[in-house]
Design an enzyme around this catalytic site. Structure first.
Site, PDB file in Angstrom:
ATOM      1  N   GLU A   1      84.984   8.230  27.277  1.00 36.90           N
ATOM      2  CA  GLU A   1      84.307   7.047  27.068  1.00 36.90           C
ATOM      3  C   GLU A   1      85.573   5.983  26.186  1.00 36.90           C
ATOM      4  OE1 GLU A   1      80.737   4.447  25.230  1.00 36.90           O
ATOM      5  OE2 GLU A   1      81.617   6.037  24.078  1.00 36.90           O
TER       6      GLU A   1
ATOM      7  N   ASP B   1      82.124  10.750  23.514  1.00 42.98           N
ATOM      8  CA  ASP B   1      81.983   9.715  22.825  1.00 42.98           C
ATOM      9  C   ASP B   1      83.050   8.636  22.034  1.00 42.98           C
ATOM     10  OD1 ASP B   1      79.429   7.570  22.225  1.00 42.98           O
ATOM     11  OD2 ASP B   1      80.084   8.112  20.301  1.00 42.98           O
TER      12      ASP B   1
END
Length: 544
Positions: free
Chosen positions: A264, A199
């Site tokens: 990401e 993330d």
């Protein structure tokens, strides 16, 4: 196969909304285990689990309070082990979200760090003194609105939070933080996990000099719904120190053959550049997750420009493309203006995604053609939606529960009250309805995924685009013995396309497409896949 991830298909499970096993209205690991058969039936390679670790759930698990425990909301470590075992038995890899750019403010690390300026973890988070007038040290903003700095009375300093104030940022300039994060990852890899979706991978480091961000030049003075979108985030994220850290992380993953990393990259200005940088060579991330196709643009120029730009310097990195996820409006709603038939649009989107060069990210419910759910204000749970309503309704509309059986309460997701409602439009598209319909979107996905596996060129082969006017997108995927020509009509109106040097036969997955000699007729959202000898075949289309 250690490089299964290259060209692999990753299916994102949002655990809260997949299947509830105990009637509390929230999905959980036992529920996912019960539905593994559905995921395996699609023909995907891997499951990506959104956060399942212990959390106060201020941001639905993206605020971690204990990295090595499953949140009781989702089950236990034993449930996790069982999930890994049963997924592997079905031939499915499993990766999970690893949220380490920040923690929850309830994490023991932060509780110790904020206690005083002189303790073992005092420098584990990003702390800064106030300016002489008491204001924050610079102008950095939070993704969720307002300043990225929060005053803490015990330390008499500000701490950085790129997201909620309850999500303080870790200080990756501290080697002890890096070592602690690697220990967390090692814990899960030792339990059999096949890798991580990282993330906010470009948020790990901040500018050590704490310089203020400049304004975003392209905004042209127009105010944005969220002030965050008015800055060029030159100093608050995407720092050069990140490269050395990602190499360190890759060394750990290399100790576990067959594992993968999916980074990401959230950066509107440098996203593609960073994706390439972070995946270049064999000592960086395996692949990076793209935001390029998660917006409203649905043009041939847009798809072509992004793919060509990524591979412009040769195959020095690897992308993972996606059309939907848990943070954006579902593509069936975003791209609806370009279609007259949701079923045709869903099938075309699947074919487009599965024929582009790169790995594939599919989001739960995408295989059903789910549109964005219409969530009322009083039904909201997402802090972003609550803050910016109604201009930005937040992310709840794409996070509603999976509809499994149309004639059951809440479409079979739960026997209790679901944390988000199941809307009638979703119940009508439930898995049980589509399972028995050969022409359904669900069965189209299964057919396309099986067909993709039979063509190695689609997993790892080259891609070359033909020059066509809007709204026709056409490209060649090259293999060792046979090429595939892929042609898409990205509009709701029929189009005629000219072909040359192509075998006059359509692959059976083609849809709304007919051949008349060298003339290819594509209906609304029609697409054609044609076999061609290596290096041969032409496609041309001139608008008007």
């Amino acid at each position: 196969m250690s490089d299964w991830w290259r060209g692999g298909v990753i299916y994102q499970v949002y655990p809260r909304s997949f299947q509830d096993s105990n009637g509390n209205g929230v999905g959980d690991l036992p529920g996912i285990i019960d539905r593994l058969g559905h995921i395996a039936s699609l023909g995907v390679d891997c499951i990506w689990l959104s956060p399942i670790t212990q959390s106060p759930q201020a941001d639905m698990g993206y605020d971690v309070s204990e990295y090595t425990q499953v949140d009781p909301l989702f089950g236990s470590l034993q449930d996790f082990d069982q999930l890994i075992e049963q997924a592997h038995a079905l031939g499915l890899k499993v990766i999970m979200d690893q949220v380490v750019s920040h923690t929850s403010d309830q994490h023991p690390w932060f509780r110790e760090s904020c206690f005083s300026r002189e303790n073992a973890r005092s420098d584990w988070y990003v702390w800064a003194d106030a300016n002489p007038d008491g204001s924050p040290p610079n102008n950095w903003l939070s993704v969720f609105g307002g300043s990225a700095w929060e005053w803490h009375t015990s330390r008499k300093q500000y701490y950085l939070h790129n997201f909620l104030a309850a999500q303080p940022d870790l200080n990756f300039h501290n080697p002890d933080v890096q070592d602690a994060v690697l220990d967390v990852m090692r814990f899960w890899l030792d339990r059999g996990l096949d890798g991580f979706r990282l993330d906010t991978v470009n948020y790990y480091f901040h500018d050590a000099k704490m310089r203020s961000n400049p304004p975003l030049k392209s905004l042209k003075g127009l105010p944005a719904t969220n002030p965050y979108d008015m800055q060029s985030h030159k100093f608050s994220k995407s720092q050069p120190e990140n490269v050395a850290w990602l190499k360190k992380l890759r060394k750990l993953l290399d100790q576990y053959p067959g594992t993968t990393t999916v980074g990401e990259v959230g950066d509107d200005e440098r996203g593609l550049e960073l994706m390439k940088l972070y995946t270049s060579g064999s000592d960086m991330l395996h692949q990076c997750y793209s935001f390029d196709f998660l917006g409203p643009k649905f043009t041939a120029k847009h798809f072509r420009s992004k793919v060509e730009a990524f591979f412009a310097d040769g195959e020095t990195g690897w992308p993972c493309w996606s059309f939907s996820n848990h943070d954006v409006i579902r593509h069936m709603t975003r791209w609806a203006p370009h279609s007259v038939s949701p079923a045709d649009l869903a099938r075309q989107a699947a074919a487009l995604m599965l024929t582009l060069k790169g790995s594939v990210g599919l989001y739960q419910g995408e295989e059903l053609g789910l549109p964005e759910a219409d969530i009322l204000y009083e039904e909201l749970t997402d802090p972003r939606g609550i803050r910016f309503w109604p201009e930005d309704k937040g992310r709840d509309g794409c996070r509603t529960p999976m509809p499994w059986q149309h004639d059951l309460t809440h479409a079979g997701f739960t026997t209790g009250k679901p944390w988000l409602p199941v809307k009638p439009a979703h119940s009508a598209l439930s898995v049980d309805v589509q399972n028995h319909d050969p022409a359904s979107t669900l069965n189209a996905y299964r057919t396309l995924l099986a067909w993709r596996k039979s063509h190695p060129s689609l997993r790892t082969g080259d891609i070359a685009f033909f020059k066509c006017d809007e709204p026709v997108l056409a490209y060649r995927r090259s293999g060792e013995s046979k090429d595939l020509i892929c042609v898409f009509n990205l509009s709701a109106d029929p189009r005629n396309v000219k072909l040359s040097k192509v075998e006059l036969a359509l692959e059976p997955v083609s849809h709304n497409a007919t051949l008349d000699g060298a003339s290819l007729q594509l209906g609304p959202n029609g697409f054609a896949i044609l076999p061609a000898p290596v290096g041969e075949g032409r496609v041309s289309y001139k608008a008007g």
